[in-house]
Design an enzyme around this catalytic site. Sequence first.
Site, mmCIF file in Angstrom:
data_model
loop_
_atom_site.group_PDB
_atom_site.id
_atom_site.type_symbol
_atom_site.label_atom_id
_atom_site.label_comp_id
_atom_site.label_asym_id
_atom_site.label_seq_id
_atom_site.Cartn_x
_atom_site.Cartn_y
_atom_site.Cartn_z
ATOM 1 N N LEU A 33 33.841 38.086 49.069
ATOM 2 C CA LEU A 33 33.738 38.532 47.679
ATOM 3 C C LEU A 33 34.246 39.957 47.478
ATOM 4 O O LEU A 33 34.063 40.830 48.324
ATOM 5 C CB LEU A 33 32.275 38.440 47.230
ATOM 6 C CG LEU A 33 31.640 37.049 47.377
ATOM 7 C CD1 LEU A 33 30.156 37.101 46.987
ATOM 8 C CD2 LEU A 33 32.379 36.010 46.542
ATOM 9 N N HIS A 37 35.317 38.965 41.917
ATOM 10 C CA HIS A 37 34.259 37.947 41.915
ATOM 11 C C HIS A 37 32.989 38.493 41.256
ATOM 12 O O HIS A 37 32.318 37.789 40.514
ATOM 13 C CB HIS A 37 33.893 37.548 43.352
ATOM 14 C CG HIS A 37 34.993 36.879 44.108
ATOM 15 N ND1 HIS A 37 35.537 37.411 45.255
ATOM 16 C CD2 HIS A 37 35.629 35.708 43.906
ATOM 17 C CE1 HIS A 37 36.466 36.591 45.727
ATOM 18 N NE2 HIS A 37 36.556 35.563 44.925
ATOM 19 N N GLN A 148 41.478 35.268 35.717
ATOM 20 C CA GLN A 148 42.835 35.162 35.162
ATOM 21 C C GLN A 148 43.907 35.408 36.225
ATOM 22 O O GLN A 148 45.053 35.051 36.045
ATOM 23 C CB GLN A 148 42.962 36.162 33.999
ATOM 24 C CG GLN A 148 44.344 36.333 33.420
ATOM 25 C CD GLN A 148 44.910 35.038 32.848
ATOM 26 O OE1 GLN A 148 44.163 34.159 32.409
ATOM 27 N NE2 GLN A 148 46.222 34.911 32.858
ATOM 28 N N ARG A 187 42.783 38.041 49.905
ATOM 29 C CA ARG A 187 43.938 38.116 50.817
ATOM 30 C C ARG A 187 44.464 39.542 50.974
ATOM 31 O O ARG A 187 45.245 39.795 51.890
ATOM 32 C CB ARG A 187 45.054 37.188 50.345
ATOM 33 C CG ARG A 187 44.723 35.716 50.550
ATOM 34 C CD ARG A 187 45.916 34.813 50.328
ATOM 35 N NE ARG A 187 45.659 33.453 50.768
ATOM 36 C CZ ARG A 187 45.273 32.452 49.973
ATOM 37 N NH1 ARG A 187 45.105 32.653 48.678
ATOM 38 N NH2 ARG A 187 45.052 31.253 50.460
#
Length: 281
Positions: A33, A37, A148, A187
Site C-alpha cells: 500500500l 491506496h 484514476q 511498482r
Amino acid sequence: MRVISTIKEMKSAVREVRGQGKSVGFVPTMGYLHNGHLTLMQEAKSKTDFVVVSIFVNPLQFGVGEDYEDYPRDLSRDSSLAESAGVDIIFAPTVREMYPKGYATFVEVEKLTGVLCGKSRPGHFKGVTTVVTKLFNIVEPDIAFFGQKDAQQSIVLKKMVEDLNMNLKIEIVPIVREKDGLAMSSRNSYLNSEERRAALALSQSLEMVRELIASGERNNLVLVDEIRKFISREPLARIDYVEILSVPDLEKTEFLQGSNLIALAVFIGNTRLIDNMVLEG
Ligand code: PAF
C-alpha cells in the site's frame, strides 16, 4: 481491524455488518500500500460505514514473463497502514482460496479491452474483471473505490458493473502523485535512483502537453507526437504506447473533442509504468 483469509469468514463478517444496517465500502488492492491506496480508503471511510480492503496479488492478470513472482508483498506492513487508515477488515485470501483446483469461470468485457494496456498485455483485463467480480460477490459492497491512475481499468469495470447489472456503485478517485509529479504505484519500488529520476518523463510529458493544449493545439497526432518526442529524450525510457482516446468509448479521434483520455505506458529500465490525464469535454 480483522484480517480474514477465507471466503466463508469474509461473507459471514459482511452479513453481520449488513444486519446492523451499515453500508459497506470496498477498496480492492494488490497490496504494498501507498498513499494512493490510503486516499481510496479515506474516501471509502467518508462515504460508507464499514470499510473492507482486499489484498490479493491476482495471478490471472499477469502475463507470461511479467512480474507476478516479483510483485512486492508485505502483509504486516500493509495491515498497520490499513489499520491506521481506519479500515475495518483486510481480506487477504490465498491463490488456492480464490482459484481452487478446477476453477473454470471467467468474466470478459469486450472492445474496451482491445486497446491500450489490453493490447499490450493480452489477457490482463480478463484477469482483472474475473477477480473483481469474485471480490464483489464475496464482499457485496455498496460502493467500490478505484484509482484514476488505472484509467482503462476504471472504464472497463464501470462497463462490467453496468452490463452485468451489478448491485453497487463504482467511485473513481483522482491520481495521487509524489511531490515531483510521479504517479504513486507499488511498482515504483522497483526503480533505482537513476530510474526514479527518469520516471518523471511520464508526468512531465503530460504537463508539457497540457500547456500545448492550453495554447490551442487540438490535433491528436501532433499532441501524441510531441509526447513521444519528449519521452524519447530520456535514455532510460522506452515507450510502450502513447494514445489519445475518447472517454468512455476508448476510440481513436482526430481532434480533441468531448472527453478525452491521454494515456501513456512507458518502460523505465525493466519497470513498466503508466500515467494519464483526462480532459473533460
Ligand atoms: O488495481 C489493482 O490493484 C488490481 O488490478 C485490482 C483491481 C485490485 C484487481 O486485482
